[in-house]
Design a protein around this motif. Structure first.
Motif, PDB file in Angstrom:
ATOM      1  N   ILE A  99      22.099  19.538  31.786  1.00 51.06           N
ATOM      2  CA  ILE A  99      21.788  19.794  33.187  1.00 51.06           C
ATOM      3  C   ILE A  99      21.304  18.504  33.849  1.00 51.06           C
TER       4      ILE A  99
ATOM      5  N   GLN B 259      25.069  26.019  38.128  1.00 51.70           N
ATOM      6  CA  GLN B 259      26.263  25.181  38.144  1.00 51.70           C
ATOM      7  C   GLN B 259      27.533  25.998  37.902  1.00 51.70           C
TER       8      GLN B 259
ATOM      9  N   VAL C  99      21.849  25.974  34.493  1.00 46.62           N
ATOM     10  CA  VAL C  99      23.186  26.130  33.914  1.00 46.62           C
ATOM     11  C   VAL C  99      23.982  27.158  34.699  1.00 46.62           C
TER      12      VAL C  99
END
Length: 648
Positions: free
Chosen positions: A278, A84, A81
């Motif tokens: 994800i 990203q 997470v």
């Protein structure tokens, strides 16, 4: 001099001499300051371009009192997470010619303040992701290290903008999905106590318990990492819950790993859902149902706001920017095991008195929509964009409920992953599979071919009365060519005094060229004439199917009657789903299953190819009547007549 400077790169003094200004003026122009007359600034820029002058970043930053670097502070750099979030933030920073320094707190709240201070001392500003320090201490820190932007944390009265996720909505979508599959006992795997999302998620779960009198939620302390999920999986089994809602996808992966070791089948024995969306979730076995958040967009938004603060391009608005998750239904969730299904009905989702004062209405939400009635959601439209290509992505309605709350639709069945709720699906459009899954090949049987098409929603709107949702859908073939342009309208009416609501589906498809539709029956597969507006219904304790001509799957399959009814038993309660064809002309044959799974709809190319001329509109219509009682032939026929009258 000009030629030599163009080849070697000019200095600021050479640009100043060529433009007839001072070096300080050149500096002000190249730094974007507005204190130079426009005609002089234009002359300086023209000379700089001619001489290929490139200002020194270090010199420019020195003159502006800046480093050209911003910090990104995250709790766990190994978490996909935060990777990203970082990717999105770096993309924006690089485009603005800024460097990004990444610092990790390793989830240790006691060191967080020290690390943020040190990062700010080296940089111009800070993006602070999911901080764990208490509110009062965080307020002081935000003042000290400004300019700063928060991600996934809101603090009342904070002097910093925030970009966050609507965790309550994400968990609501997951809970609604699981309740729609019949689950009534959920195991909630809570994250770290310091996680800002935890209180919001707990409120959502408690709301579900209050609204449904037979829902239980068992909360277990877990964590945020894969190993935490693995460690708590045995405790989950002890609860005898039928579905798991994990704090995030990593925890869900850990649960899946342990369940696989112990021989627990997912979702046949236990459903598992995550949170975050994800990328690895689509590659898990089984693929993970989750509330998906565009984490890269979270990073992009945060960095954009930070650079606006650094550059003075802000009005001092410290408001909250909220991203809404979307539900991704994959194969890790399924209907509650038959032996664990509740014997009594759920609490009413839409009380009659409330329905009489608040009629049904559609609300567009992002790329999807929801049908509201009396403060509850009767149906949701998912645009299907996250569906794997092998399942022929298309928009679908799921979950759909009766007024009393019984689930109508199913999605993500292990054997039929391509059948999701209510959709318009065709098995063969000029060689493109718009049904999903395997294609029947004459002489070989069902084969998994790379021949799948896609339906994409171009736009959604709601009529002024709120009762009808309009969608423009583009059908693309296996090679990317446009096959149909479809105008789809979904109307809704609620009749609370009759425990009934009506869903009117009307589609107008315009072929881009002469097009042939074919079903597997026409290719030699008996009983497989499917293709059209198609319902995949939720399981019940017992289901019967009938038309005005007979009862049972053998009598119904292929019959050409105006209506078809499914009556379902849930413990001591009954509900019915009545399908009424509204297309002009003779009824299409019915495809109906009631044995190994429950599904049905009119089949528009039953046993022979159907040729559609180019640019000639084709109309398809089906009204569905959802009823909280059992129907017989006489009452079904009366409701079918009413459905036609309401459709007209």
């Amino acid at each position: 001099m000009t030629r030599r400077s163009a080849a070697a790169g000019a200095t600021i003094s050479q640009v100043a001499a060529a433009a007839g200004v001072s070096s300080a003026t050149v500096s002000r122009v190249m730094n974007g300051r507005a204190t130079v007359a426009p005609d002089i600034a234009d002359r300086v820029r023209a000379v700089a371009a001619e001489l290929r002058y490139r200002p020194s970043n270090s010199a420019r930053n020195l003159s502006l009192g800046r480093t050209g670097t911003v910090a990104l502070v995250v709790p766990d750099i190994a978490n996909p997470v935060f990777q990203q979030v970082m990717r999105g933030a770096v993309d924006v920073a690089e485009a603005a010619e800024h460097r990004v320094l990444v610092a990790e707190t390793a989830g240790r709240a006691e060191r967080e303040v020290e690390i943020v201070r040190e990062a700010r001392s080296r940089c111009d500003a800070v993006v602070l992701v999911s901080p764990a320090v208490p509110d009062q201490e965080l307020r002081r820190l935000l003042v000290e290290v400004a300019p700063v932007v928060l991600v996934n944390r809101t603090v009342p009265g904070a002097s910093a903008p925030s970009v966050s996720v609507d965790h309550g909505l994400g968990l609501h979508l997951l809970v609604e999905h699981l309740l729609g599959l019949g689950h009534r006992h959920l195991a909630h795997l809570a994250g770290p106590a310091t996680a800002a999302a935890s209180p919001e998620r707990e409120r959502t779960l408690q709301d579900a318990v209050r609204r449904w009198d037979d829902v239980r939620v068992t909360t277990l302390a877990a964590g945020s990492r894969l190993a935490d999920g693995y460690a708590v999986a045995d405790d989950v089994l002890e609860t005898r819950a039928t579905a798991v809602v994990a704090f995030n996808d990593l925890v869900a992966f850990g649960v899946l790993a342990r369940l696989n070791e112990t021989g627990v089948a997912v979702p046949d024995d236990l459903s598992v859902a995550g949170f975050d969306g994800i990328e690895l979730g689509s590659f898990a076995t089984p693929a993970l149902t989750t509330a998906s958040v565009d984490q890269a967009d979270l990073g992009r938004r945060a960095m954009t706001r930070l650079l606006d603060l650094v550059g003075g391009r802000t009005d001092g608005d410290f408001g909250l920017d909220v991203l809404e998750p979307r539900l991704l239904v994959r194969s890790s969730t399924g209907p509650v095991p038959p032996a664990r299904r509740p014997a009594r009905p759920p609490a009413s989702r839409a009380p009659r008195a409330a329905l009489e004062h608040e009629p049904a209405h559609w609300v567009v939400e992002g790329t999807g929509a929801r049908l509201h009635a009396a403060g509850t959601v009767l149906a949701r439209l998912n645009d299907g964009s996250a569906t794997p290509k092998v399942h022929s992505p298309r928009p679908f309605l799921h979950p759909v409920h009766t007024l009393a709350g019984f689930p109508v639709t199913a999605s993500g069945s292990v054997l039929h992953r391509h059948q999701n709720g209510l959709s318009l699906a065709l098995p063969d459009v000029d060689g493109t599979n718009h049904w999903g899954g395997r294609t029947y090949v004459d002489g070989q049987g069902p084969m998994l071919l790379m021949d799948h098409g896609r339906q994409e929603v171009d736009g959604l709107s709601v009529d002024p009365d709120g009762l009808t949702l309009a969608a423009r859908v583009r059908w693309t073939g296996r090679g990317g060519d446009v096959q149909f342009v479809e105008d789809r309208r979904l109307g809704a009416q609620v009749v609370p005094e009759d425990e009934t609501w009506f869903l009117h589906w009307h589609s107008t498809l315009v072929p881009e060229r002469d097009t042939t539709l074919t079903s597997p029956v026409a290719r030699g597969r008996p009983g497989a004439g499917y293709g059209g507006i198609f319902w995949r219904l939720a399981p019940a304790d017992e289901t019967t199917v009938f038309t005005d001509a007979g009862e049972g799957e053998p009598r119904v399959m292929g019959s050409r009657t105006p209506w078809l009814a499914f009556v379902r038993r849930h413990g001591q309660s009954l509900s019915s789903v009545l399908l009424v064809q509204t297309t002009t002309g003779d009824p299409h044959p019915w495809f109906a299953r009631c044995s190994d799974y429950v599904a049905g709809g009119p089949a528009i190319a039953w046993d022979a190819p159907l040729v559609l001329p180019a640019h000639v509109p084709v109309d398809l219509g089906l009204t569905t009547v959802v009823v909280d009682r059992g129907l017989d032939r006489a009452s079904a026929a009366r409701l079918a007549d009413e459905a036609l009258a309401r459709r007209a």
